[in-house]
Design an enzyme around this catalytic site. Structure first.
Site, PDB file in Angstrom:
ATOM      1  N   ASP A   1     -35.352  39.744  62.455  1.00  0.00           N
ATOM      2  CA  ASP A   1     -34.039  39.125  62.020  1.00  0.00           C
ATOM      3  C   ASP A   1     -33.217  40.665  61.780  1.00  0.00           C
ATOM      4  O   ASP A   1     -33.611  41.467  61.927  1.00  0.00           O
ATOM      5  CB  ASP A   1     -34.312  38.641  60.391  1.00  0.00           C
ATOM      6  CG  ASP A   1     -33.043  38.265  59.930  1.00  0.00           C
ATOM      7  OD1 ASP A   1     -31.948  37.679  60.509  1.00  0.00           O
ATOM      8  OD2 ASP A   1     -32.978  38.470  58.868  1.00  0.00           O
TER       9      ASP A   1
ATOM     10  N   ASP B   1     -29.610  40.851  59.398  1.00  0.00           N
ATOM     11  CA  ASP B   1     -28.900  40.954  58.197  1.00  0.00           C
ATOM     12  C   ASP B   1     -30.149  40.852  57.203  1.00  0.00           C
ATOM     13  O   ASP B   1     -30.957  40.335  57.070  1.00  0.00           O
ATOM     14  CB  ASP B   1     -27.943  39.798  57.895  1.00  0.00           C
ATOM     15  CG  ASP B   1     -26.833  39.731  58.781  1.00  0.00           C
ATOM     16  OD1 ASP B   1     -26.329  40.925  59.123  1.00  0.00           O
ATOM     17  OD2 ASP B   1     -26.316  38.815  59.346  1.00  0.00           O
TER      18      ASP B   1
ATOM     19  N   ASP C   1     -35.840  38.125  55.972  1.00  0.00           N
ATOM     20  CA  ASP C   1     -35.737  38.115  54.558  1.00  0.00           C
ATOM     21  C   ASP C   1     -35.545  36.671  53.984  1.00  0.00           C
ATOM     22  O   ASP C   1     -35.571  36.501  52.611  1.00  0.00           O
ATOM     23  CB  ASP C   1     -34.705  39.033  53.925  1.00  0.00           C
ATOM     24  CG  ASP C   1     -33.153  38.532  54.469  1.00  0.00           C
ATOM     25  OD1 ASP C   1     -33.288  38.064  55.727  1.00  0.00           O
ATOM     26  OD2 ASP C   1     -32.389  38.216  53.841  1.00  0.00           O
TER      27      ASP C   1
HETATM   28 MG    MG Z   1     -31.619  38.035  57.100  1.00  0.00          MG
END
Ligand code: MG
Length: 174
Positions: free
Chosen positions: A7, A9, A134
């Site tokens: 991923d 961000d 996340d």
């Molecule tokens: Mg993320």
């Protein structure tokens, strides 16, 4: 070779930094590292400022020149020798992020080909052995092993495989 999907961000790009930077610019309020690391950014804001989150994230410049998360460039370079690396970001939610994200990847990860960059929505479409993210919502229908990257918003989330830093990723996968 096994495949790792990564991923952007809050995993390789520090979007939280931009929230804090712009909030300081607009309201003169600075948060400490401890504050930024312990709470979701919106929870740090007074109620009548929470609308700013959406305003910021849909701004054309939000994703431009975000800081690189510590250690990820070194670790991803080493992972690249042993795994197929894909960058998988749910960028379709923020169409303003598409070009800045592509530019950012070209600048910081020039060896990752455009063929291995996936701008998507629902990450269950991703076919990989690992997904480093996340956000656990992306693991729910993912066929491989979700690796939860610790972020300010997921401290309370229960997940069996969690990493706090890119050094932890190195220990887990190299
Ligand atoms: Mg993320």
């Amino acid at each position: 070779m096994k495949r790792i999907a990564i991923d952007m961000d809050e995993v390789i790009a520090d979007a939280n930094f931009r929230f804090a930077e712009w909030y300081t610019r607009d309201h003169g309020i600075e948060f400490t590292h401890e504050q930024l690391n312990s709470k979701r950014f919106s929870d740090l804001l007074q109620d009548d400022h929470k609308y700013l989150i959406k305003e910021y994230v849909y701004h054309d410049d939000f994703f431009k020149d975000l800081p690189v998360m510590p250690g990820c460039q070194e670790v991803i370079k080493d992972l690249y020798d042993k795994y197929e690396i894909f960058i998988t970001t749910a960028a379709m939610e923020f169409p303003n992020s598409l070009l800045p994200k592509l530019d950012w990847l070209g600048k910081h990860f020039p060896y990752i080909s455009w063929t291995n960059i996936v701008f998507c929505g629902d990450k269950s479409i991703i076919n990989a052995d690992y997904l480093i993210d996340d956000n656990v919502k992306h693991f729910k229908r993912f066929i491989g092993q979700g690796v939860l990257f610790t972020a300010s918003h997921n401290h309370d989330v229960v997940w069996d495989v969690r990493v706090n830093t890119w050094d932890d990723v190195r220990k887990l996968l190299l």
